[in-house]
Design a protein around this motif. Sequence first.
Motif, short mmCIF file in Angstrom:
data_model
loop_
_atom_site.label_atom_id
_atom_site.label_comp_id
_atom_site.label_asym_id
_atom_site.label_seq_id
_atom_site.Cartn_x
_atom_site.Cartn_y
_atom_site.Cartn_z
N ALA A 167 0.83 -1.20 0.00
CA ALA A 167 0.00 0.00 0.00
C ALA A 167 0.87 1.25 0.00
CB ALA A 167 -0.92 -0.01 1.22
N ALA A 168 1.94 1.23 0.83
CA ALA A 168 2.81 2.41 0.91
C ALA A 168 3.47 2.68 -0.43
CB ALA A 168 3.86 2.19 1.99
N LEU A 169 3.98 1.62 -1.06
CA LEU A 169 4.66 1.80 -2.35
C LEU A 169 3.70 2.33 -3.41
CD1 LEU A 169 7.01 -1.27 -2.64
CD2 LEU A 169 7.64 1.12 -2.44
N LEU A 170 2.51 1.78 -3.41
CA LEU A 170 1.54 2.20 -4.42
C LEU A 170 1.13 3.65 -4.20
CD1 LEU A 170 0.38 0.72 -6.80
CD2 LEU A 170 -1.72 0.40 -5.53
N THR A 171 0.89 4.00 -2.91
CA THR A 171 0.54 5.39 -2.60
C THR A 171 1.66 6.32 -3.03
OG1 THR A 171 -0.46 4.43 -0.63
CG2 THR A 171 -0.42 6.83 -0.79
N LEU A 172 2.88 5.92 -2.71
CA LEU A 172 4.04 6.74 -3.07
C LEU A 172 4.09 6.94 -4.59
CD1 LEU A 172 6.55 8.00 -1.66
CD2 LEU A 172 7.81 6.01 -2.48
N THR A 173 3.88 5.85 -5.33
CA THR A 173 3.91 5.93 -6.79
C THR A 173 2.85 6.89 -7.31
OG1 THR A 173 4.47 3.60 -6.72
CG2 THR A 173 3.91 4.52 -8.85
N VAL A 174 1.62 6.69 -6.82
CA VAL A 174 0.52 7.52 -7.32
C VAL A 174 0.75 8.98 -6.95
CG1 VAL A 174 -1.94 7.95 -7.11
CG2 VAL A 174 -1.11 5.62 -7.31
N LEU A 175 1.20 9.23 -5.69
CA LEU A 175 1.45 10.61 -5.27
C LEU A 175 2.53 11.24 -6.13
CD1 LEU A 175 1.25 10.66 -1.38
CD2 LEU A 175 -0.33 11.60 -3.07
N ALA A 176 3.61 10.49 -6.35
CA ALA A 176 4.71 11.04 -7.16
C ALA A 176 4.22 11.40 -8.55
CB ALA A 176 5.85 10.02 -7.25
#
Lengths: 331, 334
Positions: free
Chosen positions: A68-77
């Motif tokens: 979840a953290a990685l995906l959130t980070l990706t989407v936010l970036a």
Amino acid sequence: MADVAAEKAEKTEKAKRTGRAGRAGQSERAAPAADAGNAEGAEQAGTPWRAHGTDRRSTRTLRLRVSAALLTLTVLAVLLVPPLAQLDQQAVDLAAKLQPPSWAHPFGTDDVGRDLLLRCVYGLRVSLLVGVAAALTATVVGTAVGATAGALGGWVDRSVMRVVDTISSVPHLLLGIFIVAMFRPGVWPVVISVALTHWLSTARIVRAEVLSLRSRPYIDAAVSGGASRWRVAVRHLLPGVLPQAALAAVLMVPHAMWHESALSFLGLGLPTHTASLGNLIQEARGSLLAGQWWPTLFPGLFIIVPTLAVAGLAGAWRERVNPRRRSELML
Amino acid sequence: MTRSPRRLPWGAMARLAGRRALFAGPVVLVVTFGVFAIAAASPFDPVKAYAGTAALGADQETLDRLRDNLGVDQSFVVRWWDWLTAALTGDLGHSPVMRQPVAEVIGERLVWSALLCAVAFAVAVLVGTLLGVLAARRPGSMLDRAVTSLAYTLEAAPVFWIALLAVWLFALQWDVLPAGGLTDTASEQVTPGQVASHIVLPAGVLAVSQLPWFTLYVRQGVGDALAEDPVRGARARGIGEGTVLFGHALRSGLLPVLTLIGSRVPELITGALLVETVFSWPGIAAATVEAATAVDFPLLAALTVLATAAVLAGNLLADLLYGLFDPRVKLSEM
């Protein structure tokens, strides 16, 4: 051994009903685990060959959180970096060309001195956009076709599934290459070619789901209550299949991204001014042969990380929906 | 472990193959038709493709005559029928890019693609099975986690990216293997030794891209089999762990994998398309990409149909293996 045989019979029956989706069709590249789960899930039930109960649960939670953290980070970036950072990804700086990773340029610079981190974020943005567009198109088409085939049954069902079988006999990437070659590189040919090769699996999933829902008592109740065919389909069948279709759509995004990157890498994908991750890897080939590894390495990592994150989340979701079928996704 | 040799049910196999051929024939036909229909719907103009840059300055009359000569003023259905009847006699047209007949291109290159795919597939099956068994031996162990994580990462990694990194590492950094091609540039003829050293990298990368799938399936199958009665019985009789793993668990765990091998053909073709391009391997997959880049319709159409035929053959193989190895399934009922 008797129950194994019974399960076998049930499975064969199921395979027949779903148009033998598993074997005759093309097994999806991104979902061997899902396939394995479907094929072996029934037999695996009740045989807890992994005995580390608490240990397993904690790894699962950890995996869920990391994904979840990685995906959130990706989407936010992807969403925030372009409007917030006042940086030009195309800013050429020949004095700083082909620099290895450093604090000023964490991913290094390419052969005309552009910052690779920024290029990768923009590339991911393009790839993700194409992936989401293609996955959405494919899911809408697949759900419509699959639901129609499943709900109408009879010769419509048979001929539609024959078409699906026929299209899936052509390797996906090859069909994509053919379509893009004929329609010339551009954003829309790529989206269409990816969507056109990916709706098949969704159609199969949705059809199988509709077929299993059709025999439920609540559908019989609706029919005997005088509901029209259309009403049964939209109000009673569709809500039942949407979760499956949504899961298929989410899983399709990384796959579509992979597809787009492959096309772009072959020089048949997006035009170079809308550089995707595949374009970046293609452009990096020159400097790779000169010994610079970083322009190749980092765009690839940007493909792997979202793919793994989505797979991890989907695995956790599947476990929650169907805890019997312990997912094989152990990361 | 000696077993009495089982007689193969040739009759049932032939009947199944016949039934599948009845289905495969129409599929190939529809695919060829679809290929022509897509081409007709696309903005691709065979005349301009034929004439190249000369078409820019040509007057309309010349273009029309060319159109007439090439026979492209007819509808695509007519052209499809012409192509089909010619193809049945072995004439697949002429490839502008390769400057030779399409049938010749395929004939020259098919053997190299087949060699590459066969080597890669064999390596993937062997190594994938071994890793899967090792991982299934102690579920949840460090080894299991390492193998599974690696499998998922490799599954997510694009094969062309792995190929490029492999070139960088083995050909440029360590300089132990050639970076591409079939032979050294200086060599005049194709020798087995040259081919052997040039096939290592492409076949290795292709194997790595196919391996995760085998590893995960074998791990699942063997893991399930380890919990079943025959394995428990074997352990209770005091049979060694190696025999239990490879003799009992693997044999029943490999069954679903064996039967699915045939259905891996599409993925193998996909992988070959990318790997052959990166390593300039002179096979048909690389020719497909070249044909697509240069919009060489005759070659591209023939190769698409060929790939479809390969996929259908793979499906037939899958069904045959399924019927042969799984005693619960009767070939005649498939």
